[in-house]
Design an enzyme around this catalytic site. Structure first.
Site, short mmCIF file in Angstrom:
data_model
loop_
_atom_site.label_atom_id
_atom_site.label_comp_id
_atom_site.label_asym_id
_atom_site.label_seq_id
_atom_site.Cartn_x
_atom_site.Cartn_y
_atom_site.Cartn_z
N GLU A 143 0.84 -1.20 0.00
CA GLU A 143 0.00 0.00 0.00
C GLU A 143 0.88 1.26 0.00
O GLU A 143 0.60 2.23 -0.70
CB GLU A 143 -0.90 0.03 1.25
N ALA A 157 19.88 -29.54 -3.75
CA ALA A 157 20.69 -29.42 -4.96
C ALA A 157 20.98 -30.84 -5.39
O ALA A 157 21.57 -31.61 -4.62
CB ALA A 157 21.98 -28.66 -4.65
N LEU A 178 28.47 -21.74 5.85
CA LEU A 178 27.07 -21.29 5.76
C LEU A 178 26.94 -19.77 5.79
O LEU A 178 25.97 -19.23 6.32
CB LEU A 178 26.21 -21.94 6.86
N GLU A 205 18.84 -26.28 4.79
CA GLU A 205 19.84 -26.51 3.73
C GLU A 205 20.21 -27.98 3.58
O GLU A 205 21.01 -28.33 2.73
CB GLU A 205 21.11 -25.72 4.06
N GLY A 244 21.34 -31.96 5.33
CA GLY A 244 21.29 -32.78 4.13
C GLY A 244 19.95 -33.46 3.95
O GLY A 244 18.90 -32.99 4.42
N THR A 304 18.62 -36.13 5.19
CA THR A 304 17.86 -36.61 6.34
C THR A 304 17.02 -35.48 6.94
O THR A 304 15.83 -35.63 7.20
CB THR A 304 18.82 -37.17 7.42
N LEU A 305 17.66 -34.33 7.14
CA LEU A 305 16.96 -33.21 7.76
C LEU A 305 15.87 -32.66 6.82
O LEU A 305 14.73 -32.41 7.25
CB LEU A 305 17.95 -32.11 8.14
N ALA A 328 12.92 -34.86 6.84
CA ALA A 328 12.12 -34.77 8.07
C ALA A 328 11.20 -33.55 8.03
O ALA A 328 10.05 -33.62 8.47
CB ALA A 328 13.05 -34.70 9.28
N1 NAP Z 1 23.30 -31.26 -2.34
C1 NAP Z 1 22.81 -30.66 -1.27
O1 NAP Z 1 21.90 -29.84 -1.34
C2 NAP Z 1 23.35 -31.00 0.07
C3 NAP Z 1 23.07 -30.17 1.15
C4 NAP Z 1 23.53 -30.55 2.39
C5 NAP Z 1 24.26 -31.73 2.53
N2 NAP Z 1 24.54 -32.49 1.45
C6 NAP Z 1 25.24 -33.76 1.59
O2 NAP Z 1 24.45 -34.62 2.39
C7 NAP Z 1 25.29 -35.55 3.04
C8 NAP Z 1 24.86 -35.65 4.50
O3 NAP Z 1 23.56 -36.20 4.51
P1 NAP Z 1 22.84 -36.51 5.87
O4 NAP Z 1 21.49 -36.97 5.53
O5 NAP Z 1 23.72 -37.33 6.73
O6 NAP Z 1 22.87 -35.05 6.50
P2 NAP Z 1 21.99 -34.27 7.55
O7 NAP Z 1 20.57 -34.34 7.24
O8 NAP Z 1 22.65 -32.93 7.60
O9 NAP Z 1 22.31 -34.98 8.94
C9 NAP Z 1 21.65 -36.11 9.34
C10 NAP Z 1 21.87 -36.31 10.80
O10 NAP Z 1 21.27 -35.22 11.50
C11 NAP Z 1 20.71 -35.73 12.73
N3 NAP Z 1 19.29 -35.39 12.64
C12 NAP Z 1 18.80 -34.16 12.85
N4 NAP Z 1 17.48 -34.14 12.70
C13 NAP Z 1 17.10 -35.37 12.39
C14 NAP Z 1 15.85 -35.97 12.11
N5 NAP Z 1 14.71 -35.29 12.16
N6 NAP Z 1 15.82 -37.27 11.78
C15 NAP Z 1 16.94 -37.99 11.74
N7 NAP Z 1 18.16 -37.48 12.01
C16 NAP Z 1 18.25 -36.18 12.32
C17 NAP Z 1 21.08 -37.20 12.81
O11 NAP Z 1 22.33 -37.25 13.42
P3 NAP Z 1 22.65 -37.48 14.99
O12 NAP Z 1 23.05 -38.91 15.12
O13 NAP Z 1 23.79 -36.57 15.27
O14 NAP Z 1 21.45 -37.14 15.79
C18 NAP Z 1 21.26 -37.56 11.35
O15 NAP Z 1 22.10 -38.65 11.15
C19 NAP Z 1 26.70 -35.05 2.86
O16 NAP Z 1 27.32 -35.87 1.88
C20 NAP Z 1 26.53 -33.65 2.34
O17 NAP Z 1 27.58 -33.28 1.50
C21 NAP Z 1 24.11 -32.16 0.23
#
Ligand code: NAP
Length: 354
Positions: A55, A158, A208, A270, A272, A274-275, A278
């Site tokens: 506005e 990505a 970051l 961002e 990876g 897993t997050l 979730a």
């Molecule tokens: N291309 C892209 O956009 C991008 C971006 C980021 C990362 N990556 C790549 O992703 C890879 C890592 O993947 P990632 O899946 O291990 O990474 P992540 O999602 O960053 O971390 C997973 C870890 O976070 C914890 N966590 C936090 N919240 C959680 C939930 N709700 N459920 C389950 N676990 C949870 C757990 O660890 P704890 O045991 O510590 O609790 C889990 O093992 C790397 O190779 C990285 O280079 C790529």
């Protein structure tokens, strides 16, 4: 006298203008000002948090007018003008002060900023309202975030053509091209905080930061939140200025509640995988930026993995961001898709509370 049809037409103009803004802590809003013959003489939009509201933008573009001339004008706006003093002053007050005779709006404001229509009426402005499905859909996820008393959440992935974020041996730098990375940094510069899992921090030790195309730092740097239980090393790149914390939890709602308590209105997830998964699983992804690189890796981690989806009818459906013209964008050799969850249909096609 301006007809209902003319008001509808003007609302389409306001909606188009709204799409020029950026999603985030604030809703997308568009406005236009009509003269007595229903010709659009100014339009305005809200670029994003910290910028003038639609506005005010429209009033500025209109320029100075006598109150007498302004009395013959109608302002059409996609959302009820706000009534609160945020980073910018209340719009309802500015409209009344400018002397605008008639305000027509589409979606009632149910947030803390509500009450603009009542204020305008009390200031002698004619106010009309007609619910409009497209104006509600424009911000359907923002309304959901408000109703849940949480920040607006952007999830970024990505990935390769086959939806991988790394190769089988874990190598992931760099799947996407420079232009994608520059864009992703501009996204960082717009958010209050970035959230990553411990997996990403332990694998990549990312800083970051939000960097400009020239490699300098953006003026605004996001806070960093790391989610997960594992112990992190003493020296972390993302700890460079102390503006970070670890939340020892897997509960995404706990992460979001903490971010809200810190006063954050816009979060960027961002990764990876897993997050990000979730957040999507919990229906907490209000928008998705998917950077798609023209490479096939053939193995490695899938960018998203949803255990709750076991058959196609349970799949999560997204669409290209309906408000924004550049929802598909070429970035160097990559393609960026800007997606949003499908709006959940509501009974009368308007704001659920109307
Ligand atoms: N291309 C892209 O956009 C991008 C971006 C980021 C990362 N990556 C790549 O992703 C890879 C890592 O993947 P990632 O899946 O291990 O990474 P992540 O999602 O960053 O971390 C997973 C870890 O976070 C914890 N966590 C936090 N919240 C959680 C939930 N709700 N459920 C389950 N676990 C949870 C757990 O660890 P704890 O045991 O510590 O609790 C889990 O093992 C790397 O190779 C990285 O280079 C790529």
């Amino acid at each position: 006298m301006i007809t209902a049809e003319q008001l509808k037409g003007a609302l389409r103009t306001a909606l188009e203008a709204a799409g020029r803004g950026r999603r985030g802590a604030n809703p997308l809003v568009g406005a236009c000002i009509l003269d007595a013959e229903a010709r659009v003489i100014a339009t305005g939009f809200h670029l994003g948090a910290g910028h003038p509201h639609a506005e005010i933008d429209a009033l500025r573009r209109l320029g100075l007018l006598s109150r007498q001339a302004a009395a013959g004008l109608t302002m059409v706006v996609t959302l009820e003008p706000c009534n609160h003093q945020g980073r910018t002053g209340p719009c309802s007050q500015a409209i009344a002060e400018a002397g605008i005779g008639h305000v027509h709006y589409a979606v009632r404001d149910e947030t803390a900023a509500s009450g603009g229509a009542d204020y305008l009426r009390s200031a002698g402005v004619t106010v009309s309202h007609a619910a409009d499905a497209a104006s509600w859909e424009l911000n359907h996820r923002w309304f959901k975030a408000q109703a849940e008393n949480r920040p607006f959440i952007t999830v970024k992935t990505a990935q390769s053509l086959d939806g991988r974020i790394n190769a089988p041996d874990g190598t992931s730098q760099w799947i996407t091209c420079d232009a994608s990375r520059i864009h992703a940094h501009s996204l960082r510069a717009q958010v209050d905080a970035i959230v990553v899992g411990t997996g990403t921090v332990l694998a990549d030790d990312p800083r970051l930061t939000a960097r400009t195309a020239a490699g300098g730092l953006h003026e605004h740097q996001p806070y960093r939140i790391v989610a997960g239980h594992r112990q992190l090393p003493e020296q972390l790149a993302l700890a460079y200025d102390g503006n970070w914390e670890q939340l020892r939890t897997h509960d995404v709602f706990e992460v979001v509640a903490r971010a809200r308590d810190l006063g954050f209105g816009h979060l960027l997830i961002e990764g990876g995988a897993t997050l990000a998964s979730a957040f999507i699983e919990a229906d907490l992804a209000d928008e998705l930026y998917c950077y798609q690189a023209p490479v096939i890796i053939g193995g490695g981690t899938a960018s998203v993995n949803l255990p709750s989806v076991t058959t196609l009818s349970q799949a999560r459906n997204f669409r290209l961001d309906a408000a924004q013209n550049d929802a598909v964008k070429r970035l160097g050799v990559d393609v960026l898709l800007h997606l949003e969850p499908l709006p959940v249909p509501v009974a009368n096609g308007s704001h659920p509370k109307e």
